[in-house]
Design an enzyme around this catalytic site. Structure first.
Site, PDB file in Angstrom:
ATOM      1  N   PRO A   2       0.937  -1.317  -0.132  1.00  0.00           N
ATOM      2  CA  PRO A   2       0.007  -0.204  -0.056  1.00  0.00           C
ATOM      3  C   PRO A   2       0.995   1.322  -0.053  1.00  0.00           C
ATOM      4  CG  PRO A   2      -0.655  -1.449   1.765  1.00  0.00           C
ATOM      5  CD  PRO A   2       0.639  -2.048   1.376  1.00  0.00           C
ATOM      6  N   GLU A   3       0.705   2.053  -0.987  1.00  0.00           N
ATOM      7  CA  GLU A   3       1.230   3.421  -0.888  1.00  0.00           C
ATOM      8  C   GLU A   3       0.620   4.514  -0.439  1.00  0.00           C
ATOM      9  OE1 GLU A   3       4.330   3.720  -1.995  1.00  0.00           O
ATOM     10  OE2 GLU A   3       4.740   1.788  -2.849  1.00  0.00           O
ATOM     11  N   HIS A  89      -5.811 -14.178   8.934  1.00  0.00           N
ATOM     12  CA  HIS A  89      -4.954 -13.087   8.615  1.00  0.00           C
ATOM     13  C   HIS A  89      -5.296 -11.677   9.286  1.00  0.00           C
ATOM     14  CE1 HIS A  89      -2.583 -15.686   6.317  1.00  0.00           C
ATOM     15  NE2 HIS A  89      -3.592 -15.682   5.515  1.00  0.00           N
ATOM     16  N   ARG A 107       1.114 -10.624   5.575  1.00  0.00           N
ATOM     17  CA  ARG A 107       2.670 -10.851   5.981  1.00  0.00           C
ATOM     18  C   ARG A 107       2.919 -10.181   7.209  1.00  0.00           C
ATOM     19  NH1 ARG A 107       5.591  -9.399   0.433  1.00  0.00           N
ATOM     20  NH2 ARG A 107       7.304 -10.084   1.809  1.00  0.00           N
ATOM     21  N   ARG A 151      21.292  16.915  -1.036  1.00  0.00           N
ATOM     22  CA  ARG A 151      21.458  15.613  -1.366  1.00  0.00           C
ATOM     23  C   ARG A 151      22.215  15.377  -2.681  1.00  0.00           C
ATOM     24  NH1 ARG A 151      17.539  12.770   1.708  1.00  0.00           N
ATOM     25  NH2 ARG A 151      18.608  10.905   0.621  1.00  0.00           N
TER      26      ARG A 151
END
Ligand SMILES: [Zn+2]
Length: 270
Positions: A2-3, A89, A107, A151
């Site tokens: 999931p973003e 789950h 997971r 950076r």
């Protein structure tokens, strides 16, 4: 995984409905990435006030303390008044007077963590290193450009790192850099102000568009029903190695940066 857009879509899906709900019970299943850090029964009777998002964390504000939720690699939340008994789950249930908020996470890289406030050491550890939010007014261009200038790493890597701006995952980074006409390998510190302005706008637009479209299937070439995601159909570069650039028709190139696939057009991105 999931973003940010999916997490934001998740938040919008239940934030209003759970607001004002009283916690009736807390059920904890198998261990998640981090422990809850509070005795579950201590949360009973507390009231949910709001649900905010910071990066990929959801912050469930209670009348005392807050819960930090992260979906990890495979987590998803449901909120409903009539959920079936927890399955294999389902590892966390927040049972409230307005319905049950349930974390399903095969997971188990996700987590639900209780903190007293955002200044607590655990909250600082989890949230303290996050960059600016890309969707709201907090995404300040001057701070963005200053962050890039500090950076020397490749701009794609700096976007992915999340300490300048959060939520720019692998697909979004490739797409935003294409939209801005910037080669993914360019050192962040060398990006000029006009180019940084374009990138700032591109990041905002790509993520806002993903949220509008429901945030789903962005990470996969096809969803669980075998349908190709919206975003893939419209991707300018991501997943299109060897195919003609939609702008100039030169073949899209693929390279690896830090184990991640990067797609770009050698002609359109300098
Ligand atoms: Zn091109």
């Amino acid at each position: 995984m999931p973003e940010l857009p999916e997490v934001e879509v998740t938040r919008r899906g239940f934030a209003d409905r759970i607001g004002g709900a009283r916690i009736d019970a807390v059920r904890v299943g198998k261990p998640l990435r981090w422990a809850l850090a509070v005795e579950p029964d201590l949360l009973v009777g507390r009231v949910v006030q709001a649900v905010r998002r910071r990066g990929k964390y959801l912050l469930v504000d209670l009348d005392q303390g807050l819960l930090l939720m992260h979906l990890g690699m495979s987590g998803s939340l449901r909120f409903d008044t009539a959920l079936p008994s927890p399955g294999t789950h389902d590892h966390f249930d927040l049972v409230t007077s307005r319905g049950t908020l349930r974390l399903n996470d095969p997971r188990r890289f996700g987590a639900v963590v209780y903190v007293e406030d955002e200044g607590s050491p655990l909250a600082i550890k989890l949230l303290g290193g996050l960059g600016m939010e890309p969707l709201g007014d907090a995404f300040d261009f001057v701070a963005f450009h200053a962050g890039l200038r500090r950076r020397s790493a490749a701009i794609k890597q700096v976007l992915l790192a999340g300490d300048v701006v959060v939520g720019v995952g692998n697909i979004y980074a490739s797409e935003a850099l294409f939209m801005a006409g910037i080669r993914p390998t360019v050192s962040a510190s060398r990006i000029s102000r006009p180019r940084a302005l374009r990138l700032h706008a591109a990041v905002r637009e790509i993520l806002a568009r993903a949220v509008e479209r429901g945030g789903s299937t962005l990470r996969d070439f096809s969803n669980v029903d075998g349908q190709t995601g919206y975003f893939q159909l419209e991707a300018m570069v991501y997943g299109r190695a060897g195919e003609p650039c939609r702008v100039c028709a030169k073949p899209i190139r693929l390279l690896r940066q830090g184990q991640r696939a990067t797609y770009y057009c050698v002609n359109c991105q300098k």
